[in-house]
Design a protein around this motif. Structure first.
Motif: not given
Lengths: 787, 218
Positions: A69-73, A75-85, A593-595
């Motif tokens: 979600x978001x434009x990935x700037x 302050x609006x960055x995506x919380x991208x899960x790593x290899x574990x998630x 997911x609420x940011x």
């Protein structure tokens, strides 16, 4: 349950049991059904809680993705899960997944079990609980420290339903500390009255940054962590970046300027020598030291402190006759004296300077001292309370939106340091406040007789001297019952009397507890929407505890008439009363997911530095205590193990199994564990798809390897008096000569007395540290040879 | 990301951002549902430098390390395609190189020919398999799964001409072969220590090469 069993049988039949690859065939069979998408989260204890998007088809997970979600700037960055998630599917469909309740047959520790019904499991466990309570009292119950499912509300291992059940049943023995931070958190309490730290985003304003054993991109590399924020801050700051670490860690890659390798456990010696240069060359921020701290110099010592007990007196050798010169430190740390002198000049003249330590420094047998010494360096340059400065403590979150946990009103206050649970099994009644750091009482009333190990692998694997632990846990006359709750078989649940199959976060509704997130300046909350039915007969722990509560006669007290979802709604709505920014429960549950809006990044101790009189610290003096008044008291009253000491100032102590220990004659290499990309502690080891690309390797320096005729790919043995581990060598220049390392958390597996699972803790001592009674597990001396 | 009809697909890797977490490898394996042993995206480790022990016992060094995350580069002159005896390996829309299952006899000739190790033999299917740029996602205007998974934003995909305009035209980085061999549609932003192709002074490491993985772990 019907639907659940049907799905489970479907894919298990297709693949001959619990195969790891249920999709390829089922996808063909079920071509036309739509793909559904639900939110869940990755809730193991890396300190990060990343969103996971679960894509299912006909009740089976097809794949997972993450926050898009978001434009990935920034302050609006995506919380991208790593290899574990991203490996969540493999966690759910795993050859080692537990699908039915199991009961031990044969001797405890042999790992032999038979499936039983839930009814039998509940009946027998409840009856054993009654027996234990009657025979030994409630102090005999214990929930072990565990990190397999943290940061959730209903499924939170040591704060959720199990703690509530036992609390309402009359209570249980508590623990304090953690295996991650026992020493630094206690050390910082004595030093700052807490662990104040700046947001990593403020690094952007620094001119110089010095990191001690800090490794954000491996320990918290998921987008909900601070790895990406760290990298962005480095990109934008243009500041000089130095990492001081025995290992060339991955956080050094990219924008960093210098790696200064250091012998493990010797950070306090380096700091003392930096102080020496700064004293001699008049580079100290004396104004800061005099105004905000006590005990750096004789003029700020408490009145009752002995003469020459200040840090400056120690550095100048007035207390012990040894001047802490760069040459002195060079022999201990292996850092050239010239570099120490330069570093002292750099650190004291370039402002602001951001000083941070990770948690590796403190996981030594002298860890409290190292942690306090690094904080002392931050004070010596006065780069605290200002943008671009930090306290020497690990960076944390700027803001989190908390959701209340389930009430767990434990009437028992007795508490042990979590690392001493094996001691409490065989000598609990001897354990006291001044000898073992027991809190809430002066002496324990009972030995541990009944253990609940929920989502944990600290019974053996993450504990120390595993052969000794085997001896303690195998003795059924000591701890009489062990109930293990987990989604997977582990080395720890080999010791269980009963194993109960837990549901994963993808198989139930729950919040991912945002207070455990480290998203830095942008809080978020995840509501797990339940993507699939629990595999096999596994079930959420709320349901397990409810069934036990029925049998213990406390059903109404336990549930208060609520289902799991009712509890989530209730706890969330109670939390809304304190935080009007939270959306409604309905909206939260639908969105998943609420940011929230970005917040201003925290600057540690900003208000204290602006006005120390009106904003005193929670230390006895209200100031930063380089000389700790509480430790000075403990120095007089505490009973310590042989060779241990408590000193009010952060002197360098030659640690047990450190570079100056005479044991080094026999075992010449320093050995330690580090946090690995493919795992959080021991979680995810069960996933072969991860182990394939992040395999367990033992790093041996090129020089040491040559002396031992070891090449990359060789099977090697690492041994000391406590055990032998075997694994694959990686010969690398990325570790300081005289040291070797392997990622911690590999699963112990003994064959003919040798741990072929390559678990570093097989070699670690059970001796707790002097002050915190914590796990100094990185202080290990070994010899290495080809197998 | 949207690709024009006649553009050539390619990847960008920023080595100064890649920390070797391997989320790209795992997310690809999860999405494509590939078994252990098959890795469409692989992360190479490169490390080097020397240690000097001084007479006073202290140590000096010039150690460095960097990672290279590589999948198929959908080369303009693909050696796998030339090696394939059945024509199963082919270039399709946007210059993407695929293996057509129904034509593949699993002879591994493509794997032997490719200097990047891109084609992977799938023991379960008996066929070769490889990165197809997540073709079905590209058609929907989405990124390949690996690109959207990277926690450090080290990967990009798209029209290689545009990527090269923004990030330069460097692909000959150790441990990769010189780009003149297959003309990979790849551009690399190097880490400050990155070495040119053919440099023999560093150590290269692909961890999965050294040990088997079992599920028998208790």
């Amino acid at each position: 349950m019907q639907q659940n069993r049907r799905n489970f049988l479907k894919w298990s039949a297709l693949f001959g049991g619990l195969a790891t690859n249920p999709i390829s065939l089922s996808a063909n069979l079920l071509k036309d059904t739509p793909i559904l998408t639900k939110w869940a989260g990755c809730n193991v204890n890396c300190g990060t809680k990343c969103p996971v998007k679960v894509h299912t088809q006909d009740g089976v997970i097809k794949y997972v993705s993450t926050d898009d979600e978001g434009d990935d700037s920034f302050d609006k960055r995506q919380a991208r899960a790593c290899i574990r998630g991203r490996s969540s599917k493999y966690k759910v469909y795993n050859a080692n997944r537990i699908t039915r309740p199991l009961k031990r047959v044969g001797k405890r520790g042999e790992g032999k079990f038979i499936p039983i019904s839930w009814e039998q499991a509940f009946d027998e466990i409840a009856s054993k609980m009654k027996e234990t309570k009657e025979k030994y009292g409630n102090e005999a119950f214990f929930i072990t420290y565990a990190t397999g499912t943290t940061g959730t509300i209903v499924n939170r291992c040591t704060k959720g339903p199990w703690a509530r059940l036992l609390s309402l049943y009359g209570g249980y023995l508590n623990y304090h500390n953690s295996y991650s931070t026992a020493q630094i958190s206690n050390a910082m309490n004595f030093f700052y009255g807490g662990s104040p730290s700046s947001d990593i985003a403020t690094l952007r304003s620094a001119k110089l940054a010095i990191f001690f054993g800090t490794n954000h991109v491996e320990t918290r590399m998921g987008g909900g962590g601070i790895g990406y924020a760290y990298q962005k801050a480095l990109e934008e700051s243009g500041c000089k970046i130095i990492h001081i670490d025995p290992r060339y860690n991955d956080s050094i890659i990219g924008h960093c300027d210098e790696w200064i390798p250091i012998a493990p456990g010797t950070d306090a010696a380096l700091i003392a020598a930096l102080a020496y240069v700064m004293i001699k060359e008049n580079l100290l921020d004396r104004n800061f030291l005099d105004k905000y701290t006590i005990g750096f110099s004789e003029n700020t010592l408490p009145e009752d402190a002995p003469k020459n007990s200040s840090y400056e007196s120690y550095v100048l050798g007035l207390s012990d006759g040894v001047e802490k010169t760069p040459d002195w430190a060079s022999k201990i740390t292996k850092i050239p004296a010239r570099r120490i002198i330069q570093l002292a000049r750099e650190v004291s003249t370039i402002e602001p300077c951001f000083i941070e330590q990770g948690w590796g420094v403190q996981r030594h047998s002298n860890g409290e001292q190292g942690a306090r010494a690094i904080a002392t360096l931050a004070c010596m340059i006065g780069s605290i309370g200002i943008e671009g400065g930090n306290t020497g403590v690990r960076t944390g979150s700027s803001k989190t939106y908390d959701i209340m946990g389930m009430p767990c009103p434990n009437p028992i206050k007795d508490s042990i340091p979590c690392f001493l649970f094996t001691d409490a099994i065989y000598r609990g009644k001897e354990m006291t406040d001044v000898s073992d750091g027991v809190r809430g009482t002066t002496q324990l009333k009972q030995n541990i007789k009944f253990i609940f190990n929920t989502a944990g692998n600290c019974l053996t694997n993450q504990h120390s001297t595993i052969k000794e632990v085997d001896r303690i846990l195998s003795d059924e006359s000591l701890c009489e019952c062990i109930v293990d709750i987990n989604v997977t078989r582990t080395p720890s649940n080999n010791y269980a009397d009963y194993i109960l199959p837990d549901a994963t976060m993808l198989e139930q509704e729950d919040f991912i507890r945002p207070s455990a997130g480290y998203y830095s300046n942008r809080p978020y909350i995840i509501y797990c929407q339940k993507a699939i039915e629990p595999v096999g007969e596994s079930k959420p722990i709320y349901e397990m505890c409810l069934e036990l509560a029925k049998r213990l006669g406390i059903e109404n007290e336990f549930s208060e008439g609520r289902t799991q979802k009712d509890w989530l709604k209730y706890l969330y709505e109670e939390s809304m009363k304190k935080n009007p920014l939270l959306p409604s429960f309905k909206e939260m549950r639908e969105k998943g997911l609420v940011k929230f809006d970005p917040v201003k990044p925290t600057i540690a101790l900003e208000s204290f530095v602006k006005d120390p009189i009106n904003n005193p610290l929670k230390t006895p003096s209200g100031k930063i205590e380089i000389y700790s008044i509480k430790l000075a008291q403990m120095q007089k009253t505490w009973k310590l193990k042989q060779g241990q000491q408590i000193v009010p100032i952060p002197v360098f102590e030659s640690q047990r199994e450190g570079p100056l220990d005479p044991l080094k004659e026999k075992y010449p290499l320093q050995f330690f564990g580090y946090h690995y990309k493919g795992r959080t502690h021991s979680s995810f080891w069960e996933i072969s798809a991860i182990r394939e690309i992040n395999p367990q390797e033992i790093w041996v320096n090129t020089i040491d390897a040559k002396q031992r005729n070891i090449k990359t790919g060789d099977v090697i043995r690492v041994k000391n008096d406590l055990g032998v581990i075997q694994g694959i060598a990686k010969v690398t220049p990325k570790i300081i000569p005289g040291c070797a390392t392997t990622p911690q958390g590999a699963w112990v597996k003994y064959e003919n007395g040798i741990d072929i699972g390559t678990c570093v803790n097989s070699l670690a001592s059970l001796l707790p540290t002097a002050i915190s009674k914590g796990n100094g597990q990185h202080s290990i001396l070994v010899e290495i040879e080809k197998a | 990301m949207k690709l024009e009809e006649n553009s050539q697909f390619g990847f960008m890797l920023d080595q100064s951002k890649c920390v070797g977490c391997r989320t790209c490898s795992l997310s690809c394996k999860d999405y494509k549902n590939m078994p252990v042993g098959v890795n469409f995206r692989r992360v190479f480790e490169t490390e080097g430098g020397e240690w000097t022990c001084k007479s006073d016992g202290s140590l000096e060094q010039n150690i460095f390390a960097y990672y290279t995350s590589i999948s198929c580069n959908h080369c303009s002159n693909p050696s796998c395609l030339k090696a394939c005896p059945t024509g199963a390996t082919m270039k399709v829309k946007w210059g993407i190189v695929i293996v057509e299952d129904s034509m593949c006899i699993g002879c591994k000739a493509c794997a032997m020919a490719c200097p990047y190790g891109a084609p992977q033999f799938n023991h379960e299917s008996g066929h070769m398999s490889k990165c197809d740029g997540c073709y079905e996602r590209l058609k929907e205007g989405k990124n390949p799964i690996c690109v959207d998974s990277c926690p450090f934003r080290a990967l990009k995909a798209g029209d290689i001409t545009e990527l090269r305009e923004e990030y330069g035209n460097l692909a000959s980085i150790t441990p990769l072969p010189d780009a003149s061999i297959t003309h990979p549609n790849l551009c690399i932003v190097p880490e400050k220590h990155s070495l040119p192709s053919g440099n023999k002074s560093a150590i290269f490491h692909l961890p999965q090469n050294y040990q088997g993985v079992k599920d028998d772990i208790i």
